[in-house]
Every structure is written in structure tokens, then in C-alpha cells.
Design a protein around this motif. Sequence first.
Motif, PDB file in Angstrom:
ATOM      1  N   THR A 148     -88.435 -70.185 -16.280  1.00 28.62           N
ATOM      2  CA  THR A 148     -87.364 -69.171 -16.673  1.00 28.62           C
ATOM      3  C   THR A 148     -86.799 -68.351 -15.553  1.00 28.62           C
ATOM      4  OG1 THR A 148     -88.348 -69.181 -18.918  1.00 28.62           O
ATOM      5  CG2 THR A 148     -86.828 -67.269 -18.109  1.00 28.62           C
ATOM      6  N   GLU A 199     -97.723 -75.762 -22.953  1.00 30.31           N
ATOM      7  CA  GLU A 199     -96.534 -76.204 -24.041  1.00 30.31           C
ATOM      8  C   GLU A 199     -95.345 -75.062 -23.982  1.00 30.31           C
ATOM      9  OE1 GLU A 199     -96.149 -78.060 -26.353  1.00 30.31           O
ATOM     10  OE2 GLU A 199     -97.767 -79.148 -27.149  1.00 30.31           O
ATOM     11  N   ARG A 200     -95.803 -73.837 -23.601  1.00 34.81           N
ATOM     12  CA  ARG A 200     -94.721 -72.736 -23.516  1.00 34.81           C
ATOM     13  C   ARG A 200     -93.963 -73.020 -22.232  1.00 34.81           C
ATOM     14  NH1 ARG A 200     -98.173 -69.327 -24.142  1.00 34.81           N
ATOM     15  NH2 ARG A 200     -98.697 -68.607 -21.955  1.00 34.81           N
ATOM     16  N   LEU A 202     -93.436 -75.924 -20.693  1.00 34.93           N
ATOM     17  CA  LEU A 202     -92.433 -76.913 -20.772  1.00 34.93           C
ATOM     18  C   LEU A 202     -91.299 -76.436 -21.561  1.00 34.93           C
ATOM     19  CD1 LEU A 202     -91.930 -80.036 -19.767  1.00 34.93           C
ATOM     20  CD2 LEU A 202     -93.435 -80.613 -21.671  1.00 34.93           C
ATOM     21  N   SER A 203     -91.684 -75.835 -23.063  1.00 35.32           N
ATOM     22  CA  SER A 203     -90.522 -75.554 -23.619  1.00 35.32           C
ATOM     23  C   SER A 203     -89.558 -74.388 -23.099  1.00 35.32           C
ATOM     24  CB  SER A 203     -91.005 -74.858 -25.099  1.00 35.32           C
ATOM     25  OG  SER A 203     -91.758 -73.519 -24.657  1.00 35.32           O
ATOM     26  N   GLU A 204     -90.081 -73.729 -22.108  1.00 36.38           N
ATOM     27  CA  GLU A 204     -89.260 -72.700 -21.324  1.00 36.38           C
ATOM     28  C   GLU A 204     -88.326 -73.350 -20.223  1.00 36.38           C
ATOM     29  OE1 GLU A 204     -91.613 -69.516 -20.425  1.00 36.38           O
ATOM     30  OE2 GLU A 204     -91.812 -68.579 -22.550  1.00 36.38           O
ATOM     31  N   SER A 205     -88.633 -74.384 -19.992  1.00 35.10           N
ATOM     32  CA  SER A 205     -87.983 -75.035 -18.785  1.00 35.10           C
ATOM     33  C   SER A 205     -86.666 -75.661 -19.077  1.00 35.10           C
ATOM     34  CB  SER A 205     -88.944 -76.323 -18.505  1.00 35.10           C
ATOM     35  OG  SER A 205     -89.102 -77.363 -19.178  1.00 35.10           O
ATOM     36  N   ASN A 206     -86.228 -75.519 -20.334  1.00 40.59           N
ATOM     37  CA  ASN A 206     -85.047 -76.398 -20.376  1.00 40.59           C
ATOM     38  C   ASN A 206     -85.013 -77.732 -20.299  1.00 40.59           C
ATOM     39  OD1 ASN A 206     -83.721 -73.964 -21.803  1.00 40.59           O
ATOM     40  ND2 ASN A 206     -83.254 -73.173 -19.614  1.00 40.59           N
ATOM     41  N   GLU A 208     -86.121 -81.782 -21.831  1.00 39.94           N
ATOM     42  CA  GLU A 208     -86.341 -82.493 -22.894  1.00 39.94           C
ATOM     43  C   GLU A 208     -87.793 -82.710 -22.919  1.00 39.94           C
ATOM     44  OE1 GLU A 208     -85.691 -86.738 -25.019  1.00 39.94           O
ATOM     45  OE2 GLU A 208     -84.396 -85.790 -23.552  1.00 39.94           O
ATOM     46  N   LYS A 209     -88.795 -82.629 -23.747  1.00 38.34           N
ATOM     47  CA  LYS A 209     -90.160 -82.659 -23.698  1.00 38.34           C
ATOM     48  C   LYS A 209     -90.565 -84.254 -23.719  1.00 38.34           C
ATOM     49  CE  LYS A 209     -94.526 -81.925 -25.916  1.00 38.34           C
ATOM     50  NZ  LYS A 209     -95.272 -81.224 -26.796  1.00 38.34           N
ATOM     51  N   GLY A 275     -91.088 -83.815 -18.284  1.00 37.80           N
ATOM     52  CA  GLY A 275     -89.865 -83.831 -19.067  1.00 37.80           C
ATOM     53  C   GLY A 275     -88.579 -84.319 -18.564  1.00 37.80           C
TER      54      GLY A 275
END
Length: 280
Positions: A148, A199-200, A202-206, A208-209, A275
Motif C-alpha cells: 500500500t 493474505e493481507r 496480497l489483498s492490499e497489493s491491488n 489479482e490473487k 498475483g
Amino acid sequence: MRFVLKEELEVTKLLFDPMKHPDWIPPQSAEWHANLSIEGGGYKYPWNSVFDEPRAEKIFSDKIISFLHENVRILDVGCGHGEFTKTFVGKAKEVIGIDVIEGYISSANVGASETIKFLIVDADKQLPFTDDSFDIIYSKKGPWLFHTGNEEGHRILKPGGTALGLYHCGSDGGLRSLFPGLYHPLPDSYLGDIKAKYERQLSESNLEKIELQIFEEVEYLASPEDVLIKKCFGQKESLKNIVWQECLAEVGEIFYKHASPKGLRVVNYHALMVGRATRN
């Protein structure tokens, strides 16, 4: 009244803790990397050990190779002395490795070719690449460009391109209980916390997982000295000498009591992230 067995006393006795010494250098800090570069010329593990296959680096390289073809451009962020980066020569159009440590890059450039370059670059600052420069951006224990507040990774990764990360998450497999003080125990929730952390991230990286995997790598340390070398990796010789003097005899006694013919079994934990950048 409960009687304590001699074996219990041996296990719970605290060894010398080098992390409490004023000369301890926090691992992965700028000072730690600078010292490692001066002493060894690169990010190379100096202890002797053997591994059960597949090794973490093999799992990661195979994952990267699965995304490659002859027209791909790759960026290795935090490439160290470049040994791993050179795995992909001949499998892609161009491979570039960057690291902030000048000594690492000097070692990496030995034997470099037209299709692979190594550059001194601070990954926390604006990167010297044009927009949409790379099809693959990966980091093996180095900086993750997609956290982020950092848009540089997204800027230089092509739409639909792939970002991968491999991160060492600690070691145990009995190592910490056998050598208390020298090594510190992990909380019972450790692996769950590690998974939640990545997990967090990767999800905050913008991105697609595509994949998140927490896995174990089994290693066998060859000697008591290797237990200490693993602990003191990247530390100054003056502190290593103190640790050897304070710990080697007791570590040797414990090592030979618990080692198999292959060596002392250690489990290394790793996180693998994959990702994909969204397409325009």
C-alpha cells in the motif's frame, strides 16, 4: 512435590542469547546487508547442510519458469549477488536484477551477459524503468513492490503481468526447543499468523490473487558449528567469536544427542505469493 528429571533440566537450560548483545545486528537491516556484503560478497548461506527435495528455491524457480517464454522481460527485486537471477538466462528475452547493496551488484556482474543486467537501485524510491517495462516482477526475500502506498510496481508491470514473492518465515522443527536462549520459541498461532499476514499483503497489493502457499522445507544441519553459523548469519566476527566461546560445547552435546545420520533436522517455513496485474 514434583521431581524434575535431569533430562528436563538439560532441555530448559537457557543458552547464551546473542540477540541481547549490544553488537547484534538486526537481520535484513541495511547494516546487516552491508556487513554480509563485506564479509562474503553476496547473500550466500555459509553453513553446511543437506535438504529434502524439493528445496524452496526450486519450488520458486519452477513457478517463475511456468510463466516464461522467449519474449518475456523479468525484474528481480533485491537480487543479492545474482546467483538465483541467472537461473533464467536463456529462458526469457531479458533479465534485470536490482539491489541497493553495491557489493552484491559487483559480485553479480561477474559473468553477466547481454541478456542479463544488474543495477544498483533503491527499490524504496522511484525506479529507473519506463511504464509497462516487465512481464514478470519477482522478489526472493527482497522488497515487495506492491504494498500500500507504492505505485512503482504497478507502474512498471505490464497489464496482465505477474508478480511473485518468496519469503523465509523462520525455522523450527525442534531447533528452538533444543537450544532455548540461542533460539526463541514460536507462538502456537505462528503459522496461522504468517498465512494471515501474507493474505493481507496480497489483498492490499491491488493484484489479482493467483496463489498463496505456506510450505515447509526440511534441512539437516551437518554439525554443531552449523547451528551457530545459521544463528549468526550476517553478524560480525567479534560477536561470532563470543557465541562460539559461550555456546559451542553445550550446543555440541545437544546436537549429537538428537542428530540423525543426515544431521540435525530443521524445518524452514516459506511463503509463496503469486498475483496478476489487472488488464486495461
